[in-house]
Design an enzyme around this catalytic site. Structure first.
Site, PDB file in Angstrom:
ATOM      1  CG  ASP A  88      -1.774  -1.242   1.330  1.00 32.74           C
ATOM      2  OD1 ASP A  88      -2.396  -1.614   0.326  1.00 32.74           O
ATOM      3  OD2 ASP A  88      -1.789  -1.842   2.410  1.00 32.74           O
ATOM      4  N   GLY A  96       1.766   3.046  -2.534  1.00 35.31           N
ATOM      5  CA  GLY A  96       1.467   3.953  -3.639  1.00 35.31           C
ATOM      6  C   GLY A  96       2.178   3.563  -4.919  1.00 35.31           C
ATOM      7  CE  LYS A  97       3.710  -2.322  -4.452  1.00 36.65           C
ATOM      8  NZ  LYS A  97       3.187  -2.031  -3.079  1.00 36.65           N
ATOM      9  CE  LYS A 119       1.828  10.452  -8.100  1.00 32.92           C
ATOM     10  NZ  LYS A 119       1.829  11.617  -7.220  1.00 32.92           N
ATOM     11  CG  ASN A 130      -3.130 -10.964  -3.011  1.00 29.06           C
ATOM     12  OD1 ASN A 130      -2.786 -10.851  -4.183  1.00 29.06           O
ATOM     13  ND2 ASN A 130      -2.328 -11.399  -2.066  1.00 29.06           N
ATOM     14  CB  ALA A 131      -1.844  -6.660  -5.276  1.00 31.86           C
ATOM     15  N   GLY A 132      -4.073  -4.325  -4.721  1.00 31.48           N
ATOM     16  CA  GLY A 132      -4.872  -3.286  -5.357  1.00 31.48           C
ATOM     17  C   GLY A 132      -4.044  -2.042  -5.582  1.00 31.48           C
ATOM     18  CG  HIS A 133      -0.866  -1.608  -7.672  1.00 29.42           C
ATOM     19  ND1 HIS A 133       0.154  -2.088  -8.464  1.00 29.42           N
ATOM     20  CD2 HIS A 133      -0.584  -2.021  -6.415  1.00 29.42           C
ATOM     21  CE1 HIS A 133       1.019  -2.757  -7.712  1.00 29.42           C
ATOM     22  NE2 HIS A 133       0.574  -2.732  -6.474  1.00 29.42           N
ATOM     23  CB  THR A 134      -5.435   3.494  -5.956  1.00 26.97           C
ATOM     24  OG1 THR A 134      -6.098   2.500  -5.156  1.00 26.97           O
ATOM     25  CG2 THR A 134      -6.416   4.607  -6.279  1.00 26.97           C
ATOM     26  NE  ARG A 167       6.103 -31.641  -7.383  1.00 28.72           N
ATOM     27  CZ  ARG A 167       7.000 -32.504  -6.885  1.00 28.72           C
ATOM     28  NH1 ARG A 167       8.115 -32.742  -7.561  1.00 28.72           N
ATOM     29  NH2 ARG A 167       6.786 -33.112  -5.754  1.00 28.72           N
ATOM     30  CD  GLN A 189       0.750  -8.894  -2.527  1.00 29.47           C
ATOM     31  OE1 GLN A 189       1.604  -9.390  -3.239  1.00 29.47           O
ATOM     32  NE2 GLN A 189      -0.527  -9.029  -2.819  1.00 29.47           N
ATOM     33  CB  THR A 230     -10.006  -5.930   1.721  1.00 32.70           C
ATOM     34  OG1 THR A 230      -9.125  -5.036   2.430  1.00 32.70           O
ATOM     35  CG2 THR A 230      -9.191  -7.079   1.142  1.00 32.70           C
TER      36      THR A 230
END
Length: 424
Positions: free
Chosen positions: A14, A16-17, A19, A39-43, A144, A225, A302
């Site tokens: 979180d 700020g990656k 942007k 599961n990652a959220g980039h705004t 596997r 992450q 989330t």
């Protein structure tokens, strides 16, 4: 000029990656996601529009950028197709620019069901996962037995693999968690229908990246992450299920680690984390509430409230050392506007060897610095920052041991101070 740049988070995610990636893709021709899942959220904020990307690389919003999802990413077909549809609604064409590694494992509905059931059973001891099936999908990869994106070209294999995996997960759901089973026939039918849209995205990612590099195209590798959520080096067991550092950019794409020209770390001007686990500098007072409110600290994926605290120079320096960070991007400086004083964590007391995470903030060593009254919001020239803000950044740079290349002063891509461009 740098041709390949890796971007990683140096805290608990979180940072700020999203942007920063969007900003750098003004120069980059190719953007690659190399680990994690939805599961990652980039705004990303562009003018009055706010986009939240989960699987698509943040470069998707630049219309001439090739977007690659590497083999290190676990892909939920439902989530990926929904995300494609959402940005298409904004008039952004992505299908011709999107490439998907055949080696990327797929997340299926029973993965999410088991993930959620495990967390519910643990109660207060839960890890704090997003419940989206990331962990179980990575388990299948290591065991596997995963159904991978490339398998979608073979309908018979899809049927056989869904049946085999479904038998296992339905046994867990029904016999152990006392829940209903997943309808495997309906799941197979839906997956085969989705395959018609997903198969055209499949591409030889290592070959594609090699051709781009040999052709002098700029490549940006986008981490999800943060370093302290790394499965091996993070605050275990309160971590994600993948490696989140620079090494994963190679293993998760097939691009040689010897070809990385530059590694950029992203860190907030303070610290946050979502979910359970150690957080040495966490604040439980009015300052912590101020950071959460002013910084709009809610998870992009989330919606969960983020825990907030002072900048941890000890943890960030260690993250930069482990990942060979060449330059730092400091985000959300404007959130600190108006605070009378600021603190920087500079030591963990007697734990000089970083052998464990401090049990409480009483063990920490802090430096106190003066805050500033002026506004840093939207500033694009470092010379226009308040003197106290510059002093804070200078000290942060000294403590972390890495030069600051970029300073973000707002959510929009243009609200950035560029001191050294990573691709220069």
């Amino acid at each position: 000029m740098s041709k390949s740049v890796v971007l990683v988070g140096t805290q608990w995610g979180d940072e700020g990656k999203g942007k920063v990636v969007d900003l750098l893709t003004e120069v980059a021709s190719v953007v690659v996601r190399f680990q994690g899942g939805h599961n990652a959220g980039h705004t990303v904020v562009i003018g009055s529009k706010r986009y939240v990307l989960h699987l698509l690389p943040s470069g998707a919003l630049r219309r001439d950028v090739t977007c690659i999802i590497g083999n290190g990413v676990v892909v939920a077909p439902d989530a990926l197709l929904q995300e494609i549809g959402e940005i298409e609604e904004h008039g952004i064409a992505i299908r011709e620019r999107l490439k998907l590694s055949p080696g990327a494992p797929l997340i299926l509905p029973f993965h999410a069901r088991v993930d959620q059931a495990r967390e519910a059973r643990k109660g207060e001891a839960r890890i704090g996962t997003t419940g989206r099936g990331i962990g179980p999908a990575y388990e299948d990869k290591i065991a596997r037995r995963a159904l991978r994106a490339g398998d979608l070209t073979d309908p018979q294999k899809v049927r056989e693999q869904v049946e085999a995996l479904g038998e296992y997960y339905n046994f867990l759901l029904v016999r152990y968690f006392d829940q209903s089973a997943v309808d495997l026939v309906a799941l197979t039918d839906r997956l085969l229908h989705q395959a018609e849209q997903l198969v055209p995205f499949l591409a030889d990612v290592p070959a594609l990246l090699d051709a781009s590099y040999q052709g002098s195209e700029s490549i940006l590798f986008e981490g999800a992450q943060g370093v302290w959520l790394d499965i091996d080096h993070g605050t275990y067991p309160f971590v994600t299920s993948s490696n989140t550092g620079v090494a994963a950019a190679s293993s998760g794409t097939g691009f040689p680690v010897t070809r990385f020209d530059r590694v950029i770390g992203v860190a907030k001007a303070y610290t946050t984390r979502v979910g359970s686990g150690p957080f040495p500098t966490e604040l439980f007072d009015e300052t912590g509430r101020h950071l959460a409110k002013t910084g709009a600290e809610f998870g992009a994926t989330t919606g969960r409230a983020r825990r907030c605290g002072w900048f941890d120079a000890v943890a960030t320096r260690r993250a930069c050392t482990m990942n060979g960070i060449d330059g730092l991007c400091v985000t959300k400086l404007d959130v600190l506007d108006g605070l009378p004083e600021l603190k920087l964590c500079v030591g963990y007391g007697d734990d000089a060897a970083f052998g464990r995470w401090p049990d409480s903030s009483s063990e920490l060593e802090f430096e106190v610095m003066a805050g500033w009254e002026g506004s840093t919001a939207g500033v694009t020239d470092r010379g226009q920052l308040p003197a106290e803000a510059n002093a804070y950044l200078d000290r942060l740079e000294e403590l972390v041991g890495v030069p600051i290349d970029l300073i973000s002063t707002g959510a929009d891509r243009d609200e950035t101070i560029v001191l050294r461009h990573p691709f220069d």
